[in-house]
Every structure is written in structure tokens, then in C-alpha cells.
Design a protein around this motif. Structure first.
Motif, PDB file in Angstrom:
ATOM      1  N   GLY A 137       0.703  -1.241   0.121  1.00 24.50           N
ATOM      2  CA  GLY A 137      -0.080  -0.123  -0.023  1.00 24.50           C
ATOM      3  C   GLY A 137       0.791   1.116   0.032  1.00 24.50           C
ATOM      4  O   GLY A 137       0.223   2.437   0.293  1.00 24.50           O
ATOM      5  N   GLU A 138       2.253   1.262  -0.078  1.00 22.50           N
ATOM      6  CA  GLU A 138       3.157   2.395  -0.226  1.00 22.50           C
ATOM      7  C   GLU A 138       3.221   2.858  -1.747  1.00 22.50           C
ATOM      8  O   GLU A 138       4.268   2.500  -2.442  1.00 22.50           O
ATOM      9  CB  GLU A 138       4.409   2.069   0.288  1.00 22.50           C
ATOM     10  CG  GLU A 138       4.165   1.324   1.529  1.00 22.50           C
ATOM     11  CD  GLU A 138       5.573   0.928   2.398  1.00 22.50           C
ATOM     12  OE1 GLU A 138       6.611   0.861   1.700  1.00 22.50           O
ATOM     13  OE2 GLU A 138       5.804   0.540   3.349  1.00 22.50           O
ATOM     14  N   HIS A 139       2.114   3.513  -2.185  1.00 20.65           N
ATOM     15  CA  HIS A 139       2.007   3.901  -3.532  1.00 20.65           C
ATOM     16  C   HIS A 139       2.978   4.904  -4.041  1.00 20.65           C
ATOM     17  O   HIS A 139       3.495   4.772  -5.266  1.00 20.65           O
ATOM     18  CB  HIS A 139       0.701   4.071  -4.106  1.00 20.65           C
ATOM     19  CG  HIS A 139      -0.142   2.987  -3.845  1.00 20.65           C
ATOM     20  ND1 HIS A 139      -0.131   1.728  -4.715  1.00 20.65           N
ATOM     21  CD2 HIS A 139      -1.306   2.384  -2.992  1.00 20.65           C
ATOM     22  CE1 HIS A 139      -0.951   0.898  -4.536  1.00 20.65           C
ATOM     23  NE2 HIS A 139      -1.575   1.284  -3.415  1.00 20.65           N
ATOM     24  N   GLN A 140       3.294   5.869  -3.019  1.00 18.13           N
ATOM     25  CA  GLN A 140       4.133   7.039  -3.483  1.00 18.13           C
ATOM     26  C   GLN A 140       5.698   6.308  -3.741  1.00 18.13           C
ATOM     27  O   GLN A 140       6.477   6.548  -4.647  1.00 18.13           O
ATOM     28  CB  GLN A 140       4.277   7.756  -2.461  1.00 18.13           C
ATOM     29  CG  GLN A 140       5.240   9.200  -2.847  1.00 18.13           C
ATOM     30  CD  GLN A 140       4.550  10.022  -4.192  1.00 18.13           C
ATOM     31  OE1 GLN A 140       3.291  10.326  -4.050  1.00 18.13           O
ATOM     32  NE2 GLN A 140       5.330  10.174  -5.276  1.00 18.13           N
ATOM     33  N   GLN A 141       5.966   5.331  -2.885  1.00 19.53           N
ATOM     34  CA  GLN A 141       7.563   4.567  -3.049  1.00 19.53           C
ATOM     35  C   GLN A 141       7.222   3.629  -4.095  1.00 19.53           C
ATOM     36  O   GLN A 141       8.423   3.502  -4.933  1.00 19.53           O
ATOM     37  CB  GLN A 141       7.742   3.773  -1.514  1.00 19.53           C
ATOM     38  CG  GLN A 141       8.125   4.574  -0.598  1.00 19.53           C
ATOM     39  CD  GLN A 141       6.973   5.193   0.226  1.00 19.53           C
ATOM     40  OE1 GLN A 141       5.663   4.950  -0.165  1.00 19.53           O
ATOM     41  NE2 GLN A 141       6.962   5.615   1.342  1.00 19.53           N
ATOM     42  N   ALA A 142       6.276   3.092  -4.602  1.00 17.54           N
ATOM     43  CA  ALA A 142       5.885   2.282  -5.894  1.00 17.54           C
ATOM     44  C   ALA A 142       6.323   2.975  -6.949  1.00 17.54           C
ATOM     45  O   ALA A 142       6.993   2.796  -8.013  1.00 17.54           O
ATOM     46  CB  ALA A 142       4.568   1.775  -5.703  1.00 17.54           C
TER      47      ALA A 142
END
Length: 439
Positions: free
Chosen positions: A44-49
Motif C-alpha cells: 500500500g506504499e504507492h508513492q514509493q512504488a
């Protein structure tokens, strides 16, 4: 469909596709960054993704799975413009187009654009051979407010203006006793559909259509047509069926040109890989009225066509057979046949959207062979001439969405009819532009 459910589906299907494709196609350079992005998405860490996906992209990892996952992460963060950009690029890839359209539908729904969402969900449903994706697209359509699935009655309307270089379809103006055979025109049309009932496999509709064309100077060629009918749509095993019965009434100027009672059946089957197959049949019993009694009789049309994804866009091509049995015209010792057998080949190429514009190219060849030879007066007697026509058509249509329910269009077509009887030779240019709206 609840928003949370649709997003979870998008991410899980993306990971499934990634596992199936990267083993065969992924380049080693950038793969580690891509896998790091997938892991971040799962947490759920979409900014890092997104950062990891962009690093993979800069390193040279340029695969559809990366574009798709990047679009999903942008979507989860609410950056719908960037998400739409990624999914729109994937509509050009036949293997990803259906899934990309589904997610573009999700984006449009979040932006409160139900009509645009419906377009994308319908594209996803038509182009996919994946049962789960088709079910999700159908469910998404059912839950859209203000679209055909929820509304008992829908209306679409068109207003346009244009130029016709050969109103009478004649070799020259003198042949039809006109001072000028070209003219400007205005055109308007409307179609109403009213749903009577529907369930998971069947829907019934009443429909009606009205079309008007009025010329600026050559008013004797003004046209008015009205259509009223009933149709039933249903699913039979792997075929989607559309069965229709309708009445057409066509007037030229103030005279009835044709009144016909028609039945039609259309069947469509998805073949996989974005391909489909369609079969058509239509039969009409025609009454030409007092002035056009020679048109009385039967007309039948049988056709087959298929959709094929290509590198240039979506190509639909097909064949149609038309059979006519009319009363024909015999007067003053002369005879004119209105009962042709026609063979038509056509192709239509829809290009990927370029900005807000969509372009469709069209080509058609039609061969007509008339059942009985013409008897034509030559001054001293009559001559029998079997009539054969070769007609060629090319055209282009450009459409731009102005708002959620309206679009601007420009349409051009050129027709060249080559007949062995000179009076039926003609060429025609027609260009028109207008606005379409749906409610």
C-alpha cells in the motif's frame, strides 16, 4: 460496484499479468526496480512504488506491465490525470486494451463523468475474452448513474451542416434539369430508446428515430425519415443477439419515397485477443407509394464482418450481399430495373485517440448487377443494355469530445459510381460537421 472492490481487482489482476509476462519479455535492466515497486504496491506504499517504477523506466524497463502498475498507483493516490495517461497509452496494445479501457472507466467514474465511463466500460466488455473482466465491466455499467443501464429512456440527438456536390447523384446538372446540382444543407436527427424490461441475459426496448435534411436551394431533394420499432437483446451461449422489427417511412420533399416493414437479426461472438465476429440479416417489404410504385417489392441483406486489432488501430472489415425483387419501371416502351444484386466489401480503421480526437478511416467497394436488361429508346427504336455498376467510397471522420455528453464531429466522404450506362455515372463529395449529444 463499490470503489474499494474495483481498485483491489485492478491491482490483483495487474500482478497476475506481471507474473505471466515478465518471465518471457522483461529486460534485465530495471527489473529489480520494477519488482521493488510491485512489493511497495502490495504494502500500500504507492508513492514509493511510483518512485521505483519511474526508476525502472529510466533504466530502460519499458514493458506494458510497468505502465499498468504505474497507472494503478497513480489511481490509488488520486492522481487521476496521470493514471489516465498511463492507461490511455495501453489502449494501443491489443493484449492490454480491454483492461486499460476498464481502468479508464474507473478514472472517469471518479471524475464524475458517467457518459465517458460508460464508453470505456463498453469497450472493455466488447474487447475482452476474459469472463471475469467482462462481468466486472457489465456490473460497472449497471451501477453508473444516468446511463442506459439505469435509465428507462435515453435520447441521442445530432445537429449538422454541410455541403453536397451532387445532390441528385447524376453525371451533371442538365441530366436532372437542375441549374446547379450542388448545394448546402442542414441536417438534424434524434433517436429514442425506451427499455421495457431487462434481466441478466435479456433486455427489451422500444425505439424510434427521426432524420431531416434540408437543402438551401434544391428543395425537391429534401429528405425526412421516421423509424419506429422493437428490439430484444439477449445472450445465447457465447453469442450476443439483437433481434429487431421496425417500420421505416421515408419522404423526399413532400412525396413518400418508401415505406417498409423490416425484420433484422444481428449476432456477435467474441473470439479472443480483442477480435470478434458479427453476422447480420435484414429483410424488408417495401411500398414505394404512388409516385415511386416501381420500388414496391422485397429487399434482403446478409452480411459478415470481423474486428481485428492491428498495430495501426482497430480494423473492422466485412462483406454484404443485397438482394432485391422490385416491380421495376416500364413506360413508353422503355424498361428500367430497380432490382439489383449487390456485393459489398468494406473496411473501417479506428485509430488510437490522438489527444481529444478520434479518427476513423473508411473504404468500400460495391458491385451491382441488375436482374433484367434495360430497354432504352435510341430515337429509331430501343436498345437492350444489361446494367452493371462499380461504386467506390472513401471517407474520414474526426470526433472530439466537448463535454461529458456532447461531442463535435467532422465527416468527409467521396463516392465514385462507374456504370456502363452513362446516365448513372456520378461522383460525389460530401462534407459536414456538427454536434452530437446524449441524454
Amino acid at each position: 460496484m463499490p470503489p474499494g472492490r474495483t481498485v483491489r481487482f485492478s491491482l490483483s489482476l495487474c500482478l497476475l499479468l506481471f507474473s505471466a509476462l515478465t518471465g518471457a519479455f522483461a529486460a534485465p535492466v530495471g527489473q529489480a526496480e520494477f519488482e521493488r515497486g510491485v512489493a511497495a504496491s502490495q504494502r500500500g506504499e504507492h508513492q514509493q512504488a511510483i518512485q521505483a517504477y519511474l526508476q525502472a523506466q529510466r533504466a530502460g524497463f519499458d514493458q506494458p506491465a510497468l505502465q499498468y502498475n504505474l497507472g494503478v498507483s497513480y489511481f490509488r493516490l488520486g492522481d487521476y490525470a496521470k493514471a489516465a495517461q498511463q492507461f490511455a497509452q495501453l489502449t494501443r496494445d491489443p493484449q492490454w486494451a480491454a483492461l486499460a479501457h476498464y481502468n479508464l472507466g474507473l478514472v472517469a467514474r471518479r471524475l464524475d463523468q458517467p457518459d465517458r465511463a460508460a464508453d470505456h466500460f463498453e469497450q472493455a466488455y466488447r474487447r475482452s475474452d476474459n469472463a471475469r473482466l467482462r462481468a466486472l465491466a457489465a456490473s460497472a455499467l449497471d451501477r453508473l448513474p444516468g446511463t442506459r443501464a439505469d435509465a428507462g429512456t435515453t435520447l441521442s440527438a445530432t445537429v449538422a451542416a454541410g455541403y453536397d456536390s451532387n445532390v441528385a447523384l447524376a453525371p451533371d446538372a442538365e441530366t436532372v434539369n437542375l441549374s446547379d446540382n450542388s448545394d448546402l444543407f442542414i441536417e438534424a436527427g434524434a433517436v429514442v430508446n425506451h427499455r421495457l424490461s431487462a434481466d441478466s441475459t435479456r433486455a427489451r426496448y422500444l425505439f424510434g428515430g427521426l432524420h431531416l435534411r434540408q437543402y438551401l436551394d434544391v428543395s425537391e431533394f429534401d429528405q425526412q425519415s421516421l423509424r419506429l420499432g422493437f428490439n430484444q437483446e439477449q445472450i445465447l451461449q457465447r453469442w450476443q443477439l439483437d433481434l429487431r422489427a421496425y417500420l421505416d417511412n421515408i419522404h423526399v420533399d413532400s412525396d413518400r419515397f418508401e415505406q417498409s416493414l423490416n425484420i433484422a437479426a444481428n449476432a456477435r461472438r467474441t473470439l479472443g485477443g480483442g477480435r470478434d465476429l458479427r453476422l447480420h440479416y435484414q429483410a424488408g417489404l417495401i411500398d414505394g407509394g404512388a409516385r415511386y410504385a416501381y420500388l414496391d417489392g422485397w429487399e434482403q441483406r446478409l452480411g459478415i464482418d470481423s474486428l481485428l486489432p492491428t498495430g495501426a488501430g482497430w480494423l473492422r472489415f466485412g462483406y454484404q450481399l443485397e438482394l432485391n425483387d422490385r416491380d421495376d419501371l416500364e413506360q413508353n416502351g422503355e424498361f428500367f430495373s430497380y432490382s439489383p444484386t449487390r456485393h459489398s466489401l468494406f473496411a473501417r480503421l479506428t485509430l488510437p485517440d490522438a489527444g481529444h480526437w478520434r479518427y476513423t478511416l473508411r473504404g468500400e467497394y460495391r458491385y451491382s448487377d441488375y436482374d433484367d436488361p434495360y430497354r432504352i429508346s435510341n430515337g429509331t427504336g430501343t436498345t437492350e443494355v444489361p446494367r452493371e455498376d462499380h461504386r467506390y467510397l472513401v471517407g474520414i471522420r474526426a470526433q472530439q469530445r466537448l463535454a461529458d455528453r456532447t461531442a463535435l464531429f467532422v465527416d468527409y466522404r467521396y463516392i465514385d459510381n462507374d456504370s456502363n450506362i452513362t446516365a448513372y455515372d456520378y461522383a460525389r463529395h460530401q462534407v459536414m460537421g456538427g454536434i452530437e449529444a446524449r441524454y
